[in-house]
Design a protein around this motif. Structure first.
Motif, PDB file in Angstrom:
ATOM      1  N   GLU A  33      -9.247  10.765  29.661  1.00 27.07           N
ATOM      2  CA  GLU A  33      -7.899   9.877  28.747  1.00 27.07           C
ATOM      3  C   GLU A  33      -7.172  10.712  27.566  1.00 27.07           C
ATOM      4  O   GLU A  33      -5.696  10.806  27.746  1.00 27.07           O
ATOM      5  N   LEU A  61       1.123  18.789  32.866  1.00 29.41           N
ATOM      6  CA  LEU A  61       1.875  18.091  33.162  1.00 29.41           C
ATOM      7  C   LEU A  61       1.747  17.779  34.553  1.00 29.41           C
ATOM      8  O   LEU A  61       1.717  18.368  35.764  1.00 29.41           O
ATOM      9  N   ASP A  82       1.923  14.266  37.341  1.00 27.71           N
ATOM     10  CA  ASP A  82       2.247  12.929  37.749  1.00 27.71           C
ATOM     11  C   ASP A  82       2.357  11.521  37.411  1.00 27.71           C
ATOM     12  O   ASP A  82       0.703  11.067  37.730  1.00 27.71           O
ATOM     13  N   PRO A  83       2.753  10.640  36.535  1.00 22.99           N
ATOM     14  CA  PRO A  83       2.125   9.233  36.489  1.00 22.99           C
ATOM     15  C   PRO A  83       1.661   8.269  37.237  1.00 22.99           C
ATOM     16  O   PRO A  83       0.012   7.677  36.702  1.00 22.99           O
ATOM     17  N   GLY A  84       1.806   7.872  38.578  1.00 26.08           N
ATOM     18  CA  GLY A  84       0.876   8.086  39.844  1.00 26.08           C
ATOM     19  C   GLY A  84       0.112   8.753  40.011  1.00 26.08           C
ATOM     20  O   GLY A  84      -1.359   8.013  39.781  1.00 26.08           O
ATOM     21  N   GLN A  85      -0.260   9.860  40.357  1.00 26.61           N
ATOM     22  CA  GLN A  85      -1.978  10.831  40.418  1.00 26.61           C
ATOM     23  C   GLN A  85      -2.776  10.795  39.032  1.00 26.61           C
ATOM     24  O   GLN A  85      -3.408  10.782  39.420  1.00 26.61           O
ATOM     25  N   LYS A  86      -1.557  10.532  38.136  1.00 23.50           N
ATOM     26  CA  LYS A  86      -2.928  10.463  37.064  1.00 23.50           C
ATOM     27  C   LYS A  86      -3.623   9.347  36.829  1.00 23.50           C
ATOM     28  O   LYS A  86      -4.708   9.233  36.246  1.00 23.50           O
ATOM     29  N   ASN A  87      -2.508   7.899  36.972  1.00 27.19           N
ATOM     30  CA  ASN A  87      -3.040   7.123  36.954  1.00 27.19           C
ATOM     31  C   ASN A  87      -4.545   6.632  37.812  1.00 27.19           C
ATOM     32  O   ASN A  87      -5.279   6.142  37.740  1.00 27.19           O
ATOM     33  N   ASP A  88      -4.181   7.707  39.144  1.00 24.72           N
ATOM     34  CA  ASP A  88      -5.253   7.286  40.344  1.00 24.72           C
ATOM     35  C   ASP A  88      -6.067   7.865  39.884  1.00 24.72           C
ATOM     36  O   ASP A  88      -7.603   7.951  39.963  1.00 24.72           O
ATOM     37  N   GLY A 142      -4.910  14.523  41.569  1.00 23.08           N
ATOM     38  CA  GLY A 142      -3.927  15.058  41.025  1.00 23.08           C
ATOM     39  C   GLY A 142      -3.496  16.622  40.688  1.00 23.08           C
ATOM     40  O   GLY A 142      -4.497  17.027  40.800  1.00 23.08           O
ATOM     41  N   TYR A 160      -2.104  19.251  38.752  1.00 29.45           N
ATOM     42  CA  TYR A 160      -0.737  19.352  37.412  1.00 29.45           C
ATOM     43  C   TYR A 160      -0.077  20.830  37.768  1.00 29.45           C
ATOM     44  O   TYR A 160      -0.948  21.705  37.912  1.00 29.45           O
TER      45      TYR A 160
END
Lengths: 385, 388
Positions: A108, A118, A120-126, A169, A171
């Motif tokens: 984090e 960079l 994707d926010p969804g991938q970052k969350n996963d 993810g 990036y």
């Protein structure tokens, strides 16, 4: 006007020789461009580093770890906004040949410190949610054809065992020099396993990554961090990310120096080729120049003719070489991607190349032009071929 | 009837400036070619001679280098009791448990920090490495914080002379000796007492166990014994193979760089030779016509011009090799990417490299000289004579 036409015609009088000379200069400029690009690629980590990031490592050497417990004390130093940590993992994917950089990090805070990553926010969350998740750079994913959800197993060299992880993810980089060949995964995954197998090695990190609000305070904050751990079990060394990366570069200084030297040797080689051509072409035409002198052309004008001819050949070769450098560098970079994550021709390289081309044009013409200027008419007529 | 060889080399003498420039260009190419080969050869010689064929190195399974490896004390004792290990005159096993750490030291030439290897040695470490001998000072006493440094360390880093004190692992270490390990990787290391090093760095595992085998043939049995032992998670290598492996990435890098440079450069040099030879032919058209009229065949004209080009390239090759031979006196010091530590090695000029470089320059001469020589041999007698 007439003189310019004469210069151009003369430059290509011996079509084959002119063509060969231009080709020689082209090849040498390609070599020069590639070598400079290799040098740039070496420094890319330095260029990509940010002034608002500091690295804290063990003062003895990078491979000696620091206790994770230092984190809270570092956080207490004023001016520090983020503290992340991690270690070089050095895992091998199937075979040593497949080398790429892989790190274990506290995800984090690490992603917060590296806004140029960079994702994707969804991938970052996963990724953040899955303790066995990993993210990889776009180029690395392409190299091994990895897709989201693929399982990758790394063989640990520093942390023994087989480490299984899932790609969560992929990036991209916000800047052209962002390294897209790295794999990052969770420090806690490795650390918790170590707690069970070799507790003595748990809770140890390779580096702390610090985010600071004001780059002007970097020196002061570094000293404050190091002072905190003076005379403790593990003394620290804090420096800017740039200095840290420069440390890596300076390790291979000898190789860099050799490459640098060689890139100038290349210029000498073209100089020899071009000077040779000019010397020949002037010698062959000494009778012709004598005629021109008899007609009233002055020494400087004739020297200018020779110089103009040399410049035409040299600049033709230079522009061709520079035009080809970028595509060649790309091909070269893709075969060497395991050594150089980023391989791009810089503007400075192009300028230096152009400058070298001009230099070669002038230097190659210098001696022959001087001779033509100074040789008396009668002597020029006397000489044959 | 062949054209006499003297015709070919005398032609080079008449155009001194052109000859010098072309040969100069070629000599630079041969210089770079030879230098790269010498560097790669030096690296190979250094790493191969670092190991001894009768020694086996035991590392933790999966670790690539000593620095990453870790072998617990109990595991180390298991390894040292293998029956394949030779017995020293005093009745103990010829094996050494060593710990290897890296420290950063300022380089003498630039003042920048580079990594040096600290080897925490065991009683048998020296006996297992006969190539290591004390050059100056004395050996460190066991159990003390004294160190001896390799000759390349003494040369390359500041604060490493006898009497100097180094600070690492929260303690001061006195340099009491300099050792010479010849042209091997050990010359780039600092040796100290193993137990003291482990204590200072808070380590309780060794990095490697080096075992001196009864003979080189005992290696297979030793490997099966160690790797098959369920109490151990270890891997074994012959010491020679181990050190060779350490430099594979670097050797590959030097090779790729050297080959690509040479290819590009030699193109430039061949073009230079071609330009020179074409003009040599163009200037001598009537002369060639005369030679043909005198009865010299097309073949001998071809041979004469080819010989001229080969002489030119040999001249360049010899000049380039001469310059490269000077490199023989230089040591190249850089960080090995794999072990992350400083490694110094020499440029090594061998007979093979000399032959290769000369062969390469002749090859350039032939390739550059062939098209012009063909042109010369194809000239029509009458046409050629008319130009006079």
């Amino acid at each position: 006007m007439f003189l310019i036409r004469l210069v151009v015609k003369n430059a290509f009088r011996h079509t084959l020789r002119s063509f060969l000379t231009i080709l020689g200069i082209t090849v040498a400029l390609l070599a020069f461009g590639l070598l400079r690009t290799v040098m740039d690629a070496w420094h890319i980590g330095v260029e990509a580093s940010s002034a608002t990031r500091l690295v804290t490592r063990n003062a003895v050497s990078l491979i000696v770890p620091l206790p994770l417990s230092y984190r809270e004390r570092i956080r207490g130093v004023p001016g520090i906004t983020y503290v992340s940590y991690g270690n070089w993992f050095g895992g091998i994917y199937i075979d040593e040949k497949n080398f790429f950089a892989n790190f274990v990090v506290e995800p984090e805070s690490y992603l917060a410190l590296y806004p140029e990553i960079l994702i994707d926010p969804g991938q970052k969350n996963d990724f953040l949610r899955d303790r066995k998740g990993a993210i990889v750079g776009r180029k690395l994913a392409e190299r091994f054809n990895w897709k989201l959800g693929d399982t990758v197993t790394l063989k640990g060299t520093i942390y023994p065992g087989e480490w299984e992880m899932v790609i969560r993810g992929i990036y991209d980089g916000a800047r052209p020099d962002t390294d897209l060949t790295t794999l990052l995964f969770h420090f806690s995954y490795v650390d918790e396993t170590m707690k069970k197998t070799t507790p003595s090695r748990a809770g140890q990190v390779g580096f702390f990554m610090l985010g600071i609000s004001d780059p002007d305070l970097a020196g002061e904050i570094s000293r404050a961090v190091d002072a905190t751990f003076k005379n403790s079990q593990a003394e620290t060394l804090t420096e800017t990310e740039k200095a840290f990366q420069l440390g890596f570069v300076s390790m291979s200084e000898a190789i860099l120096m050799a490459i640098n030297l060689v890139s100038y040797v290349v210029i000498l080689i073209i100089l020899a080729v071009a000077a040779n051509t000019m010397a020949m072409s002037v010698r062959e035409r000494s009778a012709e120049f004598a005629v021109m002198k008899t007609l009233g052309f002055k020494g400087p004008a004739i020297a200018a003719l020779v110089l103009g001819e040399s410049m035409i050949l040299s600049l033709a070769g230079t522009s061709l070489g520079l035009a080809l450098t970028a595509p060649l560098a790309q091909a070269f970079g893709s075969t060497l991607s395991q050594y150089f994550p980023v391989f791009a021709v810089s503007r400075q390289t192009i300028l230096l190349g152009l400058f070298s081309g001009l230099f070669v044009g002038v230097a190659a013409a210098a001696v022959p032009a001087w001779r033509v200027w100074k040789t008396p008419i009668a002597e020029s007529f006397r000489r044959i071929g | 009837m062949p054209v006499p060889l003297s015709y070919s080399y005398r032609n080079l003498l008449t155009r001194r400036m052109t000859t010098a420039l072309t040969a100069g260009g070629m000599s630079l190419v041969v210089f770079v070619f030879a230098a790269t080969l010498m560097l790669a050869e030096g690296l190979r010689q250094t790493l191969v001679s670092t190991g001894s064929p009768t020694n086996a190195v035991v590392l933790r399974k999966g670790s690539e280098t000593e620095v990453q490896s870790g072998i617990e004390r109990s595991q180390a004792s298991v390894v040292t009791t293998r029956p394949e290990i030779a017995v020293a005159p005093d009745g103990t096993a010829m094996a050494a448990r060593e710990v290897v750490v890296l420290i950063g030291l300022p380089r003498a030439s630039t003042g920048k920090i580079s990594n040096a290897v600290i080897r925490g040695t065991d009683v048998k470490s020296l006996a297992l490495r006969p190539q290591v001998r004390l050059a100056r000072g004395r050996e460190p006493r066991r159990g003390s914080t004294e160190v001896m440094v390799g000759k390349n360390v003494a040369k390359g880093f500041t604060g490493t002379q006898i009497g100097d004190r180094l600070r690492f692992g929260k303690r001061e270490w006195e340099v009491v000796g300099v050792f010479d390990a010849g042209n091997t990787g050990f010359s780039s290391e600092i040796w100290a007492d193993g137990d003291q090093v482990m204590r200072s760095f808070g380590r309780d595992a060794y990095s490697i166990v080096v075992a001196g085998l009864r003979d080189a043939g005992a290696y297979e049995a030793f490997q099966i014994g160690v790797e098959g032992d369920p109490r151990l998670t270890a891997e074994t290598f012959r010491e020679t193979r181990y050190y060779e492996k350490q430099s594979e990435m670097m050797a590959k890098f030097l090779r790729i760089l050297g080959v690509s440079l040479t290819i590009i450069f030699s193109l430039g040099a061949m073009i230079g030779a071609m330009i020179t030879m074409y003009s040599a032919v163009a200037n001598r058209v009537p002369e060639i016509g005369t030679l043909r009229a005198l009865g010299f065949g097309r073949g001998s004209i071809l041979a004469a011009f080819l010989a001229e080009s080969v002489f030119l390239s040999l001249l360049g090759g010899a000049m380039g090799l001469g310059a490269a031979a000077v490199l023989n006196f230089f040591t190249f010091s850089t960080t090995n990417f794999q072990t992350f530590s400083e490694l110094a090695f020499k440029f090594a000029l061998t007979g093979d490299i000399i032959m290769l470089s000369l062969g390469f320059s002749v090859f350039m001469g032939i390739l550059g000289g062939l098209p012009p020589a063909l042109r010369a041999s194809r000239l029509q007698i009458v046409e050629a004579l008319r130009e006079a």
